[in-house]
Design a protein around this motif. Structure first.
Motif, short mmCIF file in Angstrom:
data_model
loop_
_atom_site.label_atom_id
_atom_site.label_comp_id
_atom_site.label_asym_id
_atom_site.label_seq_id
_atom_site.Cartn_x
_atom_site.Cartn_y
_atom_site.Cartn_z
N SER A 133 1.06 1.57 -3.80
CA SER A 133 -0.17 2.33 -3.86
C SER A 133 -1.41 1.48 -4.07
O SER A 133 -2.41 1.46 -4.48
CB SER A 133 -0.36 3.13 -4.95
N HIS A 168 0.87 -1.09 0.09
CA HIS A 168 0.00 -0.01 -0.01
C HIS A 168 0.91 1.21 0.00
O HIS A 168 0.20 2.16 -0.57
CB HIS A 168 -1.04 -0.07 1.21
N ARG A 169 2.30 1.15 0.54
CA ARG A 169 2.86 2.31 0.64
C ARG A 169 3.89 2.61 -0.53
O ARG A 169 4.22 3.86 -0.65
CB ARG A 169 3.50 2.59 2.19
#
Length: 290
Positions: free
Chosen positions: A133, A129-130
């Motif tokens: 994305s 997610h970081r």
């Protein structure tokens, strides 16, 4: 960063913490008592009430000892022959700009949709997610390219493994993902069983660490590398807690760095929520003993 209450728990609640506090208190008390004697030597007429003066010195020494002996959020040691640095610090792995190690399982599953395969808050979940994305398809494609030259050791069926990927790679496999600024060493530290629970033995972890260091040596260009406590998302690896896992990582790295060289700096990043699991005072002693 660690909260003050967690630091004090480490200081008062551990053998190393109490020993360090006692030594520091003795030194501070001696310094203050010696200073008081010098004052009386130069000003013999100065009136000091014995017991209040003694209690004041004891209280000041104790306060100074707590300040000086409280555990830090960071311990580090520089090694020579060859030159490299090992650091353990509390923080956020993904705030760092160096090469990163990310733990995976032998199927290299990535999906955090219902958290049955990968927990969103785990290092692996944050990596999706970081860094990517939340694009599962992109990350899966990058992993597939990186693993193209690795021979699978098995394939599950949808009947045996109800969700996720079916191809299994050897435990210890490291997939290297690169971007324009750094590399991500995706290390398969354990096996994702068909019940979706991860298992890993001490022997597997030790062997996997050796493969990780060799991959970093070949692809890390001797630059700084940061990693979490690999395998700490598991409740147990052969009854090893966070502190034992961390010591194994440090011992393995130092041994390989001395033998062949790995990188100029390794930082093991401890998540703030796990600070209380690590005795930073004891860890400093262990690091100095390597």
């Amino acid at each position: 960063m660690a909260r003050p209450s967690e630091r004090l728990r480490t200081l008062f609640g551990t053998r190393h913490g109490l020993a360090l506090l006692g030594r520091t208190y003795a030194v501070q008390f001696g310094v203050l008592a010696g200073t008081a004697q010098l004052v009386l030597a130069f000003w013999p007429g100065l009136a000091l009430v014995r017991w209040p003066a003694f209690l004041g010195i004891a209280a000041l020494a104790f306060a100074a000892a707590i300040v000086l002996a409280r555990p830090r959020d960071r311990v580090s040691r520089d090694f020579t022959h060859p030159d490299f640095t090992v650091t353990v610090e509390v923080g956020d792995l993904f705030d760092r700009t160096c090469h990163l190690v990310v733990g995976f399982t032998d199927t290299f599953d990535t999906d955090t949709a219902d958290e049955a395969l990968v927990a969103r808050r785990s290092v692996q979940g944050q990596f999706l997610h970081r860094v990517h994305s939340g694009d599962v398809a992109l990350l899966d494609a990058l992993l597939e390219d990186a693993l193209a030259q690795v021979s699978p050791v098995g394939r599950e069926t949808r009947e045996t493994k109800r969700i996720g990927k079916l191809v299994r790679y050897p435990v210890g496999t490291v997939a290297v993902l690169k971007d324009s600024q750094r590399s991500y060493f995706c290390a398969a530290y354990g096996r994702l069983n068909n019940d979706l629970a991860t298992s890993c033995s001490t022997e597997q972890l030790w062997s996997g660490l050796a493969q990780l260091w060799e991959t970093i040596r070949l692809h890390g260009y001797r630059d700084e590398v940061a990693m979490p406590i690999t395998g700490s998302d598991l409740a147990r690896i052969n009854n090893m807690d966070h502190a034992s896992l961390l010591k194994m990582i440090l011992l393995s790295f130092v041994a390989h760095a001395r033998a062949r060289g790995v990188c100029r700096s390794l930082t093991v990043v401890v998540h703030p929520r796990d600070y209380y699991r690590i005795d930073m005072l004891e860890l400093g002693v262990f690091l100095r003993s390597l």
